[in-house]
Design an enzyme around this catalytic site. Sequence first.
Site, PDB file in Angstrom:
ATOM      1  N   SER A   1       0.837  -1.209   0.000  1.00 29.54           N
ATOM      2  CA  SER A   1       0.000   0.000   0.000  1.00 29.54           C
ATOM      3  C   SER A   1       0.869   1.256   0.000  1.00 29.54           C
ATOM      4  CB  SER A   1      -0.973  -0.006   1.182  1.00 29.54           C
ATOM      5  OG  SER A   1      -0.303   0.171   2.405  1.00 29.54           O
TER       6      SER A   1
ATOM      7  N   ARG B   1      22.945 -13.953   4.417  1.00 28.82           N
ATOM      8  CA  ARG B   1      22.342 -12.615   4.351  1.00 28.82           C
ATOM      9  C   ARG B   1      23.219 -11.673   3.511  1.00 28.82           C
ATOM     10  NH1 ARG B   1      18.322 -10.400   7.470  1.00 28.82           N
ATOM     11  NH2 ARG B   1      18.154 -12.194   8.849  1.00 28.82           N
TER      12      ARG B   1
ATOM     13  N   ARG C   1      13.187  -7.395   5.704  1.00 26.01           N
ATOM     14  CA  ARG C   1      14.501  -8.016   5.834  1.00 26.01           C
ATOM     15  C   ARG C   1      15.417  -7.070   6.594  1.00 26.01           C
ATOM     16  NH1 ARG C   1      15.787 -12.904   5.208  1.00 26.01           N
ATOM     17  NH2 ARG C   1      17.875 -12.393   4.510  1.00 26.01           N
TER      18      ARG C   1
ATOM     19  N   LEU D   1      18.872  -5.531   6.951  1.00 30.36           N
ATOM     20  CA  LEU D   1      19.919  -5.317   5.944  1.00 30.36           C
ATOM     21  C   LEU D   1      21.293  -5.233   6.611  1.00 30.36           C
ATOM     22  CD1 LEU D   1      17.802  -2.748   3.957  1.00 30.36           C
ATOM     23  CD2 LEU D   1      18.506  -5.005   3.122  1.00 30.36           C
TER      24      LEU D   1
ATOM     25  N   ASN E   1      13.333   4.410   5.019  1.00 36.03           N
ATOM     26  CA  ASN E   1      12.394   3.398   5.500  1.00 36.03           C
ATOM     27  C   ASN E   1      11.227   4.102   6.173  1.00 36.03           C
ATOM     28  OD1 ASN E   1      11.465   0.751   6.210  1.00 36.03           O
ATOM     29  ND2 ASN E   1      12.233   1.076   8.292  1.00 36.03           N
TER      30      ASN E   1
ATOM     31  N   HIS F   1       8.553   3.265   9.364  1.00 35.97           N
ATOM     32  CA  HIS F   1       8.322   2.334  10.474  1.00 35.97           C
ATOM     33  C   HIS F   1       7.047   2.768  11.188  1.00 35.97           C
ATOM     34  CE1 HIS F   1       9.342  -0.566  13.538  1.00 35.97           C
ATOM     35  NE2 HIS F   1       9.008   0.333  14.441  1.00 35.97           N
TER      36      HIS F   1
ATOM     37  N   THR G   1      20.168   3.516   8.705  1.00 36.77           N
ATOM     38  CA  THR G   1      21.554   3.287   9.114  1.00 36.77           C
ATOM     39  C   THR G   1      21.648   1.829   9.561  1.00 36.77           C
ATOM     40  OG1 THR G   1      21.112   3.946  11.386  1.00 36.77           O
ATOM     41  CG2 THR G   1      21.859   5.688   9.874  1.00 36.77           C
TER      42      THR G   1
END
Length: 224
Positions: free
Chosen positions: A20, A72, A98, A100, A114, A116, A148
Site C-alpha cells: 500500500s 544474508r 529483511r 539489511l 524506511n 516504520h 543506518t
Amino acid sequence: MSDRSTRRRRLVILISGGGSNLQSFMDACAEGSLNAEIAAVISNKVSAKGLERAANAGIPNIVLDHTEFPSRGEFDAALGDIIDSFSPDLVILAGFMRILTPPFVNRFLGRLMNIHPSLLPKYPGLHTHQRAIDAGDKKAGATVHFVTAELDGGPAIVQAEVPIFKKDTAEILAARVLEYEHHIYPLAAQWFCEGRLELDDGDVLLDNELLPEGGVCVEIRQKR
Ligand code: GRF
C-alpha cells in the site's frame, strides 16, 4: 535551475507484502506531487501483492528470493547489484521485511529510506501497534527515517501522530496509522527529490536546517 535539479528522480522500491505504501508512491508520481519515476520494484517474496500493483502499472518488477542465498550478506550483495542496475537516486523500503547488513546500508547511505509504524525511537521492531496499546499510550504514529546499520534506528525525517482510542485493536490502529504513512512517505521522498533533504554525518538537514530528533512532526487531528 540546472537539469540535475529539475529532472525526475529515479526510485527503486523494495517490498515484501501488500504494497500500500508502494501504491502511495505510484499515486503521488501520477498526480505530480512527487517528481519522480519508479524505475523498479523488487520483492524478496514471490507472493507479495505489491508486485501485481507494479505489473499493472507497467513498472519493472523483480523477485529476489532471499531463501535462495546461502547468507544474508550474499543476498544483500545481489540485491544491491540489481538496485544499482536501475541507477536510482533514492531507494525506498516500503514494508521490506529483511534486516539489511551494514555493507548494504553503507552502499546506499544517505539515499536509503524506511518507514516504520511507530513514533521512533519508541517501539523499533515488530508488533508496534499492540505494544503501544499495551503500554497505555495515548498516541501512535509512523516515522520516515534514513536507514543506518541500527535496526529502525536511523535519524528521523518526518513523523505523523495519530490518537489511540480506548477501544482500538492493533488492526484498527494499524489501519489508522497506515493512512498517514501514505501521506508522509511520498512527502519525505519529494523533499529528497527537490534536493532539500540530506543526511549529513548522522544528522538530517531539511533546507539546511537541522531537524529535531523526531524529524518534522505532522499532527493529524481525528475524531473518533
Ligand atoms: C507498513 O506499516 C510499514 O510501516 C511497515 O510495513 C507496512 C507495509 O505495508 N514497514 P504495505 O506493504 O506498504 O501495505
